[in-house]
Design a protein around this motif. Structure first.
Motif, PDB file in Angstrom:
ATOM      1  N   SER A  70     -18.991   0.652 -52.906  1.00  0.00           N
ATOM      2  CA  SER A  70     -20.178   1.506 -52.912  1.00  0.00           C
ATOM      3  C   SER A  70     -19.763   2.914 -52.515  1.00  0.00           C
ATOM      4  O   SER A  70     -18.639   3.130 -52.035  1.00  0.00           O
ATOM      5  CB  SER A  70     -21.243   0.968 -51.950  1.00  0.00           C
ATOM      6  N   ARG A  71     -20.662   3.853 -52.714  1.00  0.00           N
ATOM      7  CA  ARG A  71     -20.354   5.238 -52.355  1.00  0.00           C
ATOM      8  C   ARG A  71     -21.589   5.891 -51.754  1.00  0.00           C
ATOM      9  O   ARG A  71     -22.720   5.615 -52.175  1.00  0.00           O
ATOM     10  CB  ARG A  71     -19.822   6.038 -53.548  1.00  0.00           C
ATOM     11  N   ASP A  72     -21.342   6.740 -50.779  1.00  0.00           N
ATOM     12  CA  ASP A  72     -22.386   7.540 -50.150  1.00  0.00           C
ATOM     13  C   ASP A  72     -22.145   8.981 -50.579  1.00  0.00           C
ATOM     14  O   ASP A  72     -21.258   9.656 -50.042  1.00  0.00           O
ATOM     15  CB  ASP A  72     -22.327   7.387 -48.628  1.00  0.00           C
ATOM     16  N   ASN A  73     -22.907   9.438 -51.535  1.00  0.00           N
ATOM     17  CA  ASN A  73     -22.669  10.766 -52.094  1.00  0.00           C
ATOM     18  C   ASN A  73     -22.969  11.883 -51.094  1.00  0.00           C
ATOM     19  O   ASN A  73     -22.393  12.966 -51.174  1.00  0.00           O
ATOM     20  CB  ASN A  73     -23.499  10.961 -53.361  1.00  0.00           C
ATOM     21  N   ALA A  74     -23.850  11.632 -50.147  1.00  0.00           N
ATOM     22  CA  ALA A  74     -24.177  12.649 -49.144  1.00  0.00           C
ATOM     23  C   ALA A  74     -23.026  12.856 -48.164  1.00  0.00           C
ATOM     24  O   ALA A  74     -22.869  13.936 -47.596  1.00  0.00           O
ATOM     25  CB  ALA A  74     -25.438  12.248 -48.401  1.00  0.00           C
ATOM     26  N   LYS A  75     -22.211  11.793 -47.973  1.00  0.00           N
ATOM     27  CA  LYS A  75     -21.115  11.870 -47.004  1.00  0.00           C
ATOM     28  C   LYS A  75     -19.749  11.889 -47.668  1.00  0.00           C
ATOM     29  O   LYS A  75     -18.730  11.845 -46.972  1.00  0.00           O
ATOM     30  CB  LYS A  75     -21.209  10.688 -46.034  1.00  0.00           C
ATOM     31  N   ASN A  76     -19.710  11.949 -48.993  1.00  0.00           N
ATOM     32  CA  ASN A  76     -18.433  11.956 -49.724  1.00  0.00           C
ATOM     33  C   ASN A  76     -17.539  10.802 -49.286  1.00  0.00           C
ATOM     34  O   ASN A  76     -16.333  10.981 -49.039  1.00  0.00           O
ATOM     35  CB  ASN A  76     -17.703  13.291 -49.525  1.00  0.00           C
ATOM     36  N   THR A  77     -18.119   9.640 -49.184  1.00  0.00           N
ATOM     37  CA  THR A  77     -17.410   8.476 -48.674  1.00  0.00           C
ATOM     38  C   THR A  77     -17.591   7.293 -49.621  1.00  0.00           C
ATOM     39  O   THR A  77     -18.683   7.079 -50.157  1.00  0.00           O
ATOM     40  CB  THR A  77     -17.920   8.108 -47.272  1.00  0.00           C
ATOM     41  N   VAL A  78     -16.527   6.548 -49.791  1.00  0.00           N
ATOM     42  CA  VAL A  78     -16.573   5.321 -50.583  1.00  0.00           C
ATOM     43  C   VAL A  78     -16.203   4.156 -49.680  1.00  0.00           C
ATOM     44  O   VAL A  78     -15.376   4.307 -48.770  1.00  0.00           O
ATOM     45  CB  VAL A  78     -15.660   5.410 -51.821  1.00  0.00           C
ATOM     46  N   PHE A  79     -16.836   3.019 -49.897  1.00  0.00           N
ATOM     47  CA  PHE A  79     -16.656   1.847 -49.059  1.00  0.00           C
ATOM     48  C   PHE A  79     -16.191   0.657 -49.888  1.00  0.00           C
ATOM     49  O   PHE A  79     -16.478   0.568 -51.085  1.00  0.00           O
ATOM     50  CB  PHE A  79     -17.972   1.475 -48.362  1.00  0.00           C
ATOM     51  N   LEU A  80     -15.503  -0.245 -49.224  1.00  0.00           N
ATOM     52  CA  LEU A  80     -15.170  -1.529 -49.833  1.00  0.00           C
ATOM     53  C   LEU A  80     -15.525  -2.611 -48.816  1.00  0.00           C
ATOM     54  O   LEU A  80     -14.850  -2.755 -47.796  1.00  0.00           O
ATOM     55  CB  LEU A  80     -13.691  -1.625 -50.212  1.00  0.00           C
ATOM     56  N   GLN A  81     -16.598  -3.338 -49.093  1.00  0.00           N
ATOM     57  CA  GLN A  81     -16.991  -4.459 -48.257  1.00  0.00           C
ATOM     58  C   GLN A  81     -16.281  -5.699 -48.766  1.00  0.00           C
ATOM     59  O   GLN A  81     -16.440  -6.070 -49.932  1.00  0.00           O
ATOM     60  CB  GLN A  81     -18.503  -4.664 -48.297  1.00  0.00           C
ATOM     61  N   MET A  82     -15.504  -6.323 -47.903  1.00  0.00           N
ATOM     62  CA  MET A  82     -14.699  -7.489 -48.297  1.00  0.00           C
ATOM     63  C   MET A  82     -15.176  -8.696 -47.510  1.00  0.00           C
ATOM     64  O   MET A  82     -15.061  -8.725 -46.277  1.00  0.00           O
ATOM     65  CB  MET A  82     -13.222  -7.210 -48.026  1.00  0.00           C
ATOM     66  N   ASN A  83     -15.712  -9.672 -48.207  1.00  0.00           N
ATOM     67  CA  ASN A  83     -16.198 -10.904 -47.597  1.00  0.00           C
ATOM     68  C   ASN A  83     -15.375 -12.094 -48.068  1.00  0.00           C
ATOM     69  O   ASN A  83     -14.655 -12.006 -49.061  1.00  0.00           O
ATOM     70  CB  ASN A  83     -17.669 -11.118 -47.947  1.00  0.00           C
ATOM     71  N   SER A  84     -15.501 -13.184 -47.357  1.00  0.00           N
ATOM     72  CA  SER A  84     -14.787 -14.423 -47.716  1.00  0.00           C
ATOM     73  C   SER A  84     -13.312 -14.156 -47.977  1.00  0.00           C
ATOM     74  O   SER A  84     -12.742 -14.598 -48.979  1.00  0.00           O
ATOM     75  CB  SER A  84     -15.434 -15.070 -48.956  1.00  0.00           C
ATOM     76  N   LEU A  85     -12.702 -13.430 -47.068  1.00  0.00           N
ATOM     77  CA  LEU A  85     -11.305 -13.022 -47.255  1.00  0.00           C
ATOM     78  C   LEU A  85     -10.368 -14.209 -47.257  1.00  0.00           C
ATOM     79  O   LEU A  85     -10.593 -15.212 -46.543  1.00  0.00           O
ATOM     80  CB  LEU A  85     -10.906 -12.017 -46.172  1.00  0.00           C
ATOM     81  N   LYS A  86      -9.328 -14.089 -48.074  1.00  0.00           N
ATOM     82  CA  LYS A  86      -8.321 -15.132 -48.230  1.00  0.00           C
ATOM     83  C   LYS A  86      -6.959 -14.570 -47.828  1.00  0.00           C
ATOM     84  O   LYS A  86      -6.744 -13.353 -47.930  1.00  0.00           O
ATOM     85  CB  LYS A  86      -8.272 -15.590 -49.689  1.00  0.00           C
ATOM     86  N   PRO A  87      -6.020 -15.426 -47.451  1.00  0.00           N
ATOM     87  CA  PRO A  87      -4.675 -14.922 -47.121  1.00  0.00           C
ATOM     88  C   PRO A  87      -4.058 -14.121 -48.262  1.00  0.00           C
ATOM     89  O   PRO A  87      -3.323 -13.159 -48.006  1.00  0.00           O
ATOM     90  CB  PRO A  87      -3.895 -16.214 -46.842  1.00  0.00           C
ATOM     91  N   GLU A  88      -4.372 -14.469 -49.496  1.00  0.00           N
ATOM     92  CA  GLU A  88      -3.811 -13.734 -50.634  1.00  0.00           C
ATOM     93  C   GLU A  88      -4.414 -12.345 -50.805  1.00  0.00           C
ATOM     94  O   GLU A  88      -3.955 -11.567 -51.645  1.00  0.00           O
ATOM     95  CB  GLU A  88      -3.964 -14.528 -51.940  1.00  0.00           C
ATOM     96  N   ASP A  89      -5.419 -12.008 -50.022  1.00  0.00           N
ATOM     97  CA  ASP A  89      -5.960 -10.643 -50.017  1.00  0.00           C
ATOM     98  C   ASP A  89      -5.130  -9.711 -49.127  1.00  0.00           C
ATOM     99  O   ASP A  89      -5.362  -8.499 -49.108  1.00  0.00           O
ATOM    100  CB  ASP A  89      -7.407 -10.634 -49.527  1.00  0.00           C
ATOM    101  N   THR A  90      -4.177 -10.261 -48.404  1.00  0.00           N
ATOM    102  CA  THR A  90      -3.322  -9.455 -47.543  1.00  0.00           C
ATOM    103  C   THR A  90      -2.547  -8.432 -48.363  1.00  0.00           C
ATOM    104  O   THR A  90      -1.870  -8.783 -49.327  1.00  0.00           O
ATOM    105  CB  THR A  90      -2.347 -10.349 -46.768  1.00  0.00           C
TER     106      THR A  90
END
Length: 117
Positions: A70-90
């Motif tokens: 997602s992105r917050d255009n007012a704050k010039n910021t982009v986010f990555l919400q990561m759920n259900s993380l797996k060891p292979e996401d390392t």
């Protein structure tokens, strides 16, 4: 001049969640699609998520249904919400600015995400 600054990485157990943030300079944020790449040792770099300036998103099959960009255009910021993380996401996760061909134009230094089993 630092143009992309990531934060939010760390160590988490499998099944847990993390939220990455990327603060961008205004000029980069407003004129580019933004994305998150990851690089794990011995593996190819992978574009895991991309979001256009209008908010359209794309995800790698490996993270669909688990990660949300997602992105917050007012704050010039982009986010990555990561759920259900797996060891292979390392991996090291890097915030990037992308041109219309999804070529990287600017990249941050990266933040380490480690998922323990």
């Amino acid at each position: 001049q630092v143009q992309l600054v990531e934060s939010g990485g760390g160590l988490v157990q499998a099944g847990g969640s993390l939220r990455l943030s990327c603060a961008a300079s205004r000029s980069i944020f407003r004129s580019n699609a933004m994305g998150w790449y990851r690089q794990a040792p011995g593996k190819q770099r992978e574009l895991v998520a991309r979001i256009t300036s209008s908010g359209r998103t794309n995800y790698a099959d490996s993270v669909k249904g688990r990660f949300t960009i997602s992105r917050d255009n007012a704050k010039n910021t982009v986010f990555l919400q990561m759920n259900s993380l797996k060891p292979e996401d390392t991996a090291v996760y890097s915030c990037v600015a992308l041109d219309r061909f999804s070529t990287i134009t600017t990249a941050g230094q990266g933040t380490q995400v480690t998922v323990s089993s």
